[in-house]
Design a protein around this motif. Structure first.
Motif, PDB file in Angstrom:
ATOM      1  N   ARG A 357     -23.924 -43.276   2.324  1.00 23.91           N
ATOM      2  CA  ARG A 357     -24.646 -44.549   2.436  1.00 23.91           C
ATOM      3  C   ARG A 357     -25.922 -44.374   3.258  1.00 23.91           C
ATOM      4  N   ARG A 358     -25.798 -43.647   4.363  1.00 19.94           N
ATOM      5  CA  ARG A 358     -26.972 -43.439   5.202  1.00 19.94           C
ATOM      6  C   ARG A 358     -28.011 -42.572   4.506  1.00 19.94           C
ATOM      7  N   LEU A 359     -27.519 -41.558   3.748  1.00 17.20           N
ATOM      8  CA  LEU A 359     -28.459 -40.708   3.019  1.00 17.20           C
ATOM      9  C   LEU A 359     -29.218 -41.519   1.976  1.00 17.20           C
ATOM     10  N   GLN A 363     -33.134 -41.942   1.903  1.00 18.49           N
ATOM     11  CA  GLN A 363     -33.953 -41.581   0.738  1.00 18.49           C
ATOM     12  C   GLN A 363     -34.787 -42.765   0.267  1.00 18.49           C
ATOM     13  N   GLU A 364     -34.183 -43.959   0.318  1.00 21.02           N
ATOM     14  CA  GLU A 364     -34.938 -45.143  -0.074  1.00 21.02           C
ATOM     15  C   GLU A 364     -36.090 -45.391   0.892  1.00 21.02           C
ATOM     16  N   ALA A 365     -35.826 -45.212   2.192  1.00 20.46           N
ATOM     17  CA  ALA A 365     -36.894 -45.372   3.181  1.00 20.46           C
ATOM     18  C   ALA A 365     -37.977 -44.316   2.986  1.00 20.46           C
ATOM     19  N   LYS A 366     -37.545 -43.096   2.647  1.00 18.13           N
ATOM     20  CA  LYS A 366     -38.518 -42.034   2.427  1.00 18.13           C
ATOM     21  C   LYS A 366     -39.391 -42.329   1.221  1.00 18.13           C
ATOM     22  N   ARG A 367     -38.760 -42.846   0.156  1.00 13.52           N
ATOM     23  CA  ARG A 367     -39.548 -43.203  -1.023  1.00 13.52           C
ATOM     24  C   ARG A 367     -40.547 -44.317  -0.684  1.00 13.52           C
ATOM     25  N   ALA A 368     -40.076 -45.296   0.103  1.00 14.76           N
ATOM     26  CA  ALA A 368     -40.993 -46.371   0.497  1.00 14.76           C
ATOM     27  C   ALA A 368     -42.135 -45.852   1.355  1.00 14.76           C
ATOM     28  N   LEU A 369     -41.789 -44.901   2.260  1.00 11.56           N
ATOM     29  CA  LEU A 369     -42.828 -44.326   3.119  1.00 11.56           C
ATOM     30  C   LEU A 369     -43.829 -43.525   2.302  1.00 11.56           C
ATOM     31  N   ASN A 370     -43.326 -42.721   1.367  1.00  9.98           N
ATOM     32  CA  ASN A 370     -44.228 -41.937   0.520  1.00  9.98           C
ATOM     33  C   ASN A 370     -45.134 -42.853  -0.300  1.00  9.98           C
TER      34      ASN A 370
END
Length: 621
Positions: A357-359, A363-370
């Motif tokens: 769940r945390r991963l 990953q969703e946060a990373k996609r949003a950041l990218n």
């Protein structure tokens, strides 16, 4: 004949003993030896040669059956009772041999000729043997050898307390061997006759002494009782009504009542749950894993788990069930370990789900950041272009009206170009991380591309010099121009950044034949572009050279120099996508040489770079 009578008495006495493994074979062996000896005695008593031959032929029933029954007895006693059908095979062979012997006059397969040993009336006969005699001899000797092997294996498997009995077997077995060997070689006879039959009677006498004096056959029941007492697991024997008729000490301790024998299982507080257990499971017929489910018993306040196995006990030829054997195996420790293991597995599974769940959230946060960084980079390029354009206009106006402003305006333009380069690197890294990214295949003018890149770096670093060596540089190649130009920008930028002021950076390009690493003794042949950037800067420590192309890695000696650790990783990814390589040769404090090699023709197929920038199978820099 006295020995025969004694043997018959021993046979009768043996039959009345408590049942022991191989009893039937032992008794039949005694009767067979008595038959054999009786025929030999009759042969010695009659005087006519024809009568002697008749009794010699009558003896063959005992000659064949005695050794084989002896071997079967030893097997049953040491390894377990043999099925009755094997005994029928022995009797069938004995009867067939006996019939052939009685009809010897018709075929002479056993005896080919006879003659008296001397001229004395009633003298013993000397027999000339036929082919069947030797075949039967081999058959008999095979059983004698089997007896030795079975007994020897019994000695090996027996405990020290019982080995003397098996050694006694071997000693007794030597008697018929010695007698028969003496007769065959002509060195030993008894009344000029074969002493083997009498030797088997002697064996019977020895066993009678073992039975009467040493209680040989009483040993096995005693050993079984000792084994039952030594078993650490509870064992009970129940009759058809569920009454305990036998129990080992472990079962009595579990029942909590040493007077449990003779009482019904349901009346024993510690074991009553066994009598109410539904559908008792019979003993498994095959391997492990087929036993019953464990039952929990209260052992003086301590709850313990047992695997319960029910073995039906049958009596008589009809197999009528008269009771059962109840075996309990203590599996408390195993069950507790299984419970702890199950709890650990549950906790690990919960931890795995939480990590997943945390991963997913990361990953969703990373996609949003990218996505945000990509958007921000695009948005920043527009005001930077406006600032750079305004600075150019101000430079044109300042050349006439305010020459003193030119250095400041140039500083503004260098800062803008530096920011644009950073944005271009971020955008390129984002494009390379896109699974759908594909290279462009444009025809490029290499010298112009390299000169423009060198000029841009010199403009961004006033007072620094890039030496160009393009004498061997190919004029054209196929590739992605913006990406290759970005590679050159990053290599030159690193070289200038980490070189001392006034130290030139050399950019050299040439073409070569051979493999990807420039060698000409193997690898993928063809024409290659080789491009090297050489500096005389700080170099890279020995233990960090293999990691210099990793994403976000920066050498420990870079100090406070600005950088993100993305550029060299991007160079490697672009090189691999073009079917090429990038390598490093560096000496700490002396400088570094980065060499980029790319095929000049169509690029070799390569998988897109993974999102984290790592390139599987990439040679170390």
């Amino acid at each position: 004949m006295a020995a025969v009578v004694a043997t018959l008495w021993i046979a009768a006495r043996s039959w009345t003993l408590p049942a022991f493994p191989g009893r039937t074979d032992f008794v039949l062996m005694q009767l067979s030896a008595a038959w054999w000896s009786t025929a030999v005695a009759a042969e010695s008593m009659v005087s006519a040669p024809a009568d002697k031959l008749f009794w010699a032929e009558m003896a063959w029933m005992g000659i064949v059956c005695t050794p084989s029954l002896w071997a079967f007895f030893l097997w049953s006693y040491t390894r377990g009772e043999l099925p009755a059908r094997w005994r029928m095979v022995l009797v069938t062979v004995g009867l067939a041999t006996w019939a052939l012997a009685l009809t010897n006059d018709a075929h002479h397969l056993i005896y080919t000729a006879i003659r008296p040993v001397d001229a004395t009336p009633g003298a013993a006969l000397i027999y000339s043997h036929g082919l069947l005699f030797y075949a039967i001899t081999v058959y008999i000797y095979a059983f004698m050898v089997m007896s030795i092997v079975v007994t020897a294996s019994g000695i090996h498997r027996a405990t020290p307390a019982y080995r003397t009995h098996y050694l006694g077997f071997l000693v007794v077995m030597a008697v018929p061997w010695i007698a028969n060997a003496g007769y065959v070689t002509g060195n030993l006879t008894l009344f000029d006759l074969d002493p083997t039959a009498f030797s088997f009677l002697a064996v019977d006498g020895v066993f009678y002494w073992l039975i009467a004096r040493r209680r040989l056959f009483d040993l096995l029941p005693v050993a079984r009782d000792a084994l039952l007492d030594a078993v650490p697991d509870p064992v009970l024997v129940l009759d058809g009504d569920g009454t305990v008729v036998e129990a080992n000490p472990a079962a009595l301790a579990l029942a909590g009542d040493h007077a449990a024998i003779g009482r019904r299982l349901a009346d024993l507080p510690g074991l009553s749950v066994l009598s109410t257990a539904a559908n008792p499971v019979k003993a498994p017929a095959k391997g492990p894993g087929m036993g019953p489910a464990p039952l929990t018993l209260d052992c003086g306040g301590d709850l313990r788990s047992f695997e319960v196995t029910w073995v039906p006990l049958a009596a008589g030829r009809g197999g009528r069930e008269v009771g059962c054997l109840l075996m309990l195996r203590d599996v408390t420790h195993r069950r507790r370990a299984e419970a702890r293991l199950e709890d650990t597995v549950r906790r690990l599974d919960a931890a795995r789900q939480e990590a997943e769940r945390r991963l997913a959230a990361e990953q969703e946060a990373k996609r949003a950041l990218n996505g945000f960084l990509s958007m921000a980079a695009h948005e920043f390029k527009t005001p930077l272009a406006i600032i750079d354009g305004a600075a150019q206009l101000l430079q044109l106006d300042a050349e006439v009206k305010a020459p003193g402003m030119l250095p400041r305006l140039e500083k503004i333009r260098r800062a803008v170009r530096r920011q644009v380069n950073i944005l271009e690197t971020c955008l390129a890294d984002d494009r390379l991380s896109d699974p759908g990214f594909a290279l462009r295949h444009d025809m490029l003018a290499l010298p112009a591309l390299l000169r423009n890149a060198a000029a841009a770096q010199c403009d961004a670093a006033p007072g620094r010099k890039v030496e160009l060596d393009l004498d061997g540089c190919p004029q054209r190649m196929t590739g992605d121009g913006p990406m290759l130009e970005l590679c050159v920008h990053n290599l030159l930028n690193n070289a200038l950044k980490y070189s001392p002021p006034g130290s030139p950076v050399r950019l050299r390009a040439w073409s070569e034949d051979g493999s990807r690493d420039g060698s000409r003794d193997g690898g993928e042949a063809g024409r290659w572009l080789a491009l090297s950037v050489t500096d005389r800067g700080i170099g890279i420590p020995d233990g960090e050279r293999e990691r210099v192309f990793d994403r976000f890695f920066r050498a420990s000696n870079t100090g406070t120099a600005a950088g993100s650790g993305v550029g060299l990783n991007m160079v490697r990814r672009i090189a691999v996508l073009h079917g090429g390589t990038v390598t490093l040769d560096s000496r700490l404090g002396e400088g570094s040489v980065f060499t980029l090699r790319i095929p000049l023709g169509e690029p070799a197929p390569a998988e897109a770079a993974p999102c984290d920038g790592g390139m599987a199978g990439m040679p170390a820099g």
